[in-house]
Enzyme design. Sequence first.
Site, mmCIF file in Angstrom:
data_model
loop_
_atom_site.group_PDB
_atom_site.id
_atom_site.type_symbol
_atom_site.label_atom_id
_atom_site.label_comp_id
_atom_site.label_asym_id
_atom_site.label_seq_id
_atom_site.Cartn_x
_atom_site.Cartn_y
_atom_site.Cartn_z
ATOM 1 N N GLY A 20 112.886 76.013 30.440
ATOM 2 C CA GLY A 20 111.894 77.075 30.611
ATOM 3 C C GLY A 20 111.429 77.235 32.044
ATOM 4 C CE1 TYR A 21 108.555 81.819 33.404
ATOM 5 C CE2 TYR A 21 106.934 81.293 31.731
ATOM 6 C CZ TYR A 21 107.684 82.233 32.420
ATOM 7 O OH TYR A 21 107.564 83.570 32.128
ATOM 8 C CG ASP B 259 105.070 60.136 27.421
ATOM 9 O OD1 ASP B 259 104.730 61.263 27.820
ATOM 10 O OD2 ASP B 259 104.384 59.461 26.625
ATOM 11 C CG LEU C 139 104.292 67.899 31.576
ATOM 12 C CD1 LEU C 139 103.331 66.725 31.428
ATOM 13 C CD2 LEU C 139 105.731 67.421 31.453
ATOM 14 C CE1 TYR D 46 100.105 80.579 24.400
ATOM 15 C CE2 TYR D 46 98.069 80.538 25.633
ATOM 16 C CZ TYR D 46 99.364 80.128 25.469
ATOM 17 O OH TYR D 46 99.908 79.238 26.357
ATOM 18 C CE LYS E 278 98.780 76.945 28.500
ATOM 19 N NZ LYS E 278 99.650 76.087 29.331
ATOM 20 C CB THR F 155 110.430 78.360 26.584
ATOM 21 O OG1 THR F 155 109.116 78.351 26.012
ATOM 22 C CG2 THR F 155 110.445 79.165 27.859
HETATM 23 P P1 NAD Z 1 109.604 74.394 27.628
HETATM 24 O O1 NAD Z 1 109.517 73.916 26.217
HETATM 25 O O2 NAD Z 1 110.747 75.250 27.999
HETATM 26 O O3 NAD Z 1 109.571 73.169 28.658
HETATM 27 C C1 NAD Z 1 108.720 72.083 28.499
HETATM 28 C C2 NAD Z 1 109.168 70.949 29.414
HETATM 29 O O4 NAD Z 1 108.253 69.850 29.218
HETATM 30 C C3 NAD Z 1 110.571 70.390 29.101
HETATM 31 O O5 NAD Z 1 111.211 70.053 30.294
HETATM 32 C C4 NAD Z 1 110.262 69.107 28.318
HETATM 33 O O6 NAD Z 1 111.259 68.095 28.426
HETATM 34 C C5 NAD Z 1 109.010 68.662 29.031
HETATM 35 N N1 NAD Z 1 108.210 67.702 28.272
HETATM 36 C C6 NAD Z 1 107.615 67.863 27.064
HETATM 37 N N2 NAD Z 1 106.938 66.736 26.736
HETATM 38 C C7 NAD Z 1 107.109 65.861 27.751
HETATM 39 C C8 NAD Z 1 106.657 64.544 28.009
HETATM 40 N N3 NAD Z 1 105.856 63.898 27.162
HETATM 41 N N4 NAD Z 1 107.051 63.947 29.145
HETATM 42 C C9 NAD Z 1 107.866 64.582 30.041
HETATM 43 N N5 NAD Z 1 108.314 65.830 29.862
HETATM 44 C C10 NAD Z 1 107.935 66.457 28.729
HETATM 45 O O7 NAD Z 1 108.184 75.113 27.895
HETATM 46 P P2 NAD Z 1 107.738 76.361 28.793
HETATM 47 O O8 NAD Z 1 107.545 77.524 27.912
HETATM 48 O O9 NAD Z 1 108.555 76.481 30.013
HETATM 49 O O10 NAD Z 1 106.262 75.880 29.175
HETATM 50 C C11 NAD Z 1 105.898 75.323 30.423
HETATM 51 C C12 NAD Z 1 104.498 75.770 30.777
HETATM 52 O O11 NAD Z 1 104.501 77.192 30.977
HETATM 53 C C13 NAD Z 1 103.459 75.486 29.685
HETATM 54 O O12 NAD Z 1 102.241 75.132 30.279
HETATM 55 C C14 NAD Z 1 103.334 76.834 29.019
HETATM 56 O O13 NAD Z 1 102.094 76.995 28.343
HETATM 57 C C15 NAD Z 1 103.446 77.743 30.220
HETATM 58 N N6 NAD Z 1 103.747 79.150 29.905
HETATM 59 C C16 NAD Z 1 104.789 79.473 29.109
HETATM 60 C C17 NAD Z 1 105.010 80.820 28.801
HETATM 61 C C18 NAD Z 1 106.148 81.241 27.901
HETATM 62 O O14 NAD Z 1 106.169 82.388 27.464
HETATM 63 N N7 NAD Z 1 107.109 80.368 27.605
HETATM 64 C C19 NAD Z 1 104.189 81.810 29.348
HETATM 65 C C20 NAD Z 1 103.158 81.448 30.203
HETATM 66 C C21 NAD Z 1 102.932 80.098 30.474
#
Ligand code: NAD
Length: 394
Positions: free
Chosen positions: A52-53, A109, A137, A233, A242, A273
């Site tokens: 993801g991001y 972790d 995360l 949300y 958040k 994601t």
């Molecule tokens: P994702 O699921 O794609 O990625 C999450 C990452 O966190 C992965 O690399 C995973 O391995 C890692 N992770 C999870 N638990 C862990 C742990 N205990 N230790 C180490 N690594 C760990 O998620 P995403 O959607 O990219 O979200 C990332 C951030 O972006 C979050 O804060 C989310 O709220 C925010 N966000 C997401 C969106 C969206 O639409 N996806 C929009 C705005 C903001």
Amino acid sequence: MIVKPRIRGFICTTAHPLGCAAGVQRQIDAVQAAGPIDAGLDNALVLGCSGGYGLASRIVAGAGCGANTLGVSLEKPPSEKRTASAGWYNNAAFDAAPLGPRAAAIDGDAFADATKAEVVDALKAGFGPIDLLVYSLASPVRLHPRTGVLHRSAIKPLGETLTMKSLNVNQGEVTQVALEPGSEEDTANTVAVMGGEDWEFWIDVLDQAGLLAPGFRTLAFTYLGSELTWPIYWDGTLGQAKADLDRAANAITERLAPIGGSARVASLKGVVTQASSAIPVVSLYMSLLFKVMKEQGVHEGPIEHIHRLFATQLAKGAGPRLDEAGRIRMDDVELSAEIQDEVKRRWSVVTTENLNEFGDLEGYQADFLKIFGFGFEGVDYDADVDPTLGRDIG
Ligand code: NAD
């Protein structure tokens, strides 16, 4: 092994090694084609680097800004008979790409003190102080390192039962869901997992170890979203977590004053994601959003969006565009009246029967499969692949 997608609800339990590598390469190519970004970065640390991001941030920092990147994520390794998590393959692909001086990923972790200590050791041993920490995360659980309590986040509305349209992505059905409100305990747990405390712990550890460079910057990501998603949300348990990130950003910025550092929350666009596909209602909103944004020629996936974040908000000379709470707003296009008025109009009339006309279920499903390495051109999905990538897994 011949690897096919095996979908269970909102997760896929298999991942394609070559497909994941193709996905990482596609993102690297996109960033390199867009040209370098001078953000003054030597060393970047990305927490949640494998999808993801976070993955997009690591790629933009490494391939776009020429930074050394250290990543942390929590992965499931492969065995002879079982594929690894997609993130395990993504990290392997990133670290194999010739992208500048130094790149490493730590599998552990991120909430644990031991992982923080491992990162400190890695930075001291080679990288040196960091200029940027991206906190990306997204986890359903956090074992609290001080209390030993295992917190489970609960993505729920607050107040009353929420009855709303949603989408069964696998069946392509628009349904009505009734979501029970979260309790105070649900909220506290969700804040413990997805709030800002762990971000502050990271800054404490790195600061005490002298690993924050002068002018150090740190970013965490939030989603403010549209009125349509507020009930599940921003006004729900996740929104409380958040809001705690906003609190932490201010506390960290104060702490960083002696080194001229800053912490910001960046509000990002909705994308598919692993984390976002677990949130009820959001899948229907996103499938409508994607169709409208694609029709208007303004759609972005994670890599395009994060590239724009670095190029317009972090690059030298680029002043960040902040809201009244001090957040960087990258959701300006998603939340513009041109987009939202049309999404809201479609929301009120969308049904299973007209979903294809108003929404982009196909695009949503394709994005979901790509997270796990499925659906990339040039990958032979009928060929035998080694899930261990030839490594000695032990
Ligand atoms: P994702 O699921 O794609 O990625 C999450 C990452 O966190 C992965 O690399 C995973 O391995 C890692 N992770 C999870 N638990 C862990 C742990 N205990 N230790 C180490 N690594 C760990 O998620 P995403 O959607 O990219 O979200 C990332 C951030 O972006 C979050 O804060 C989310 O709220 C925010 N966000 C997401 C969106 C969206 O639409 N996806 C929009 C705005 C903001």
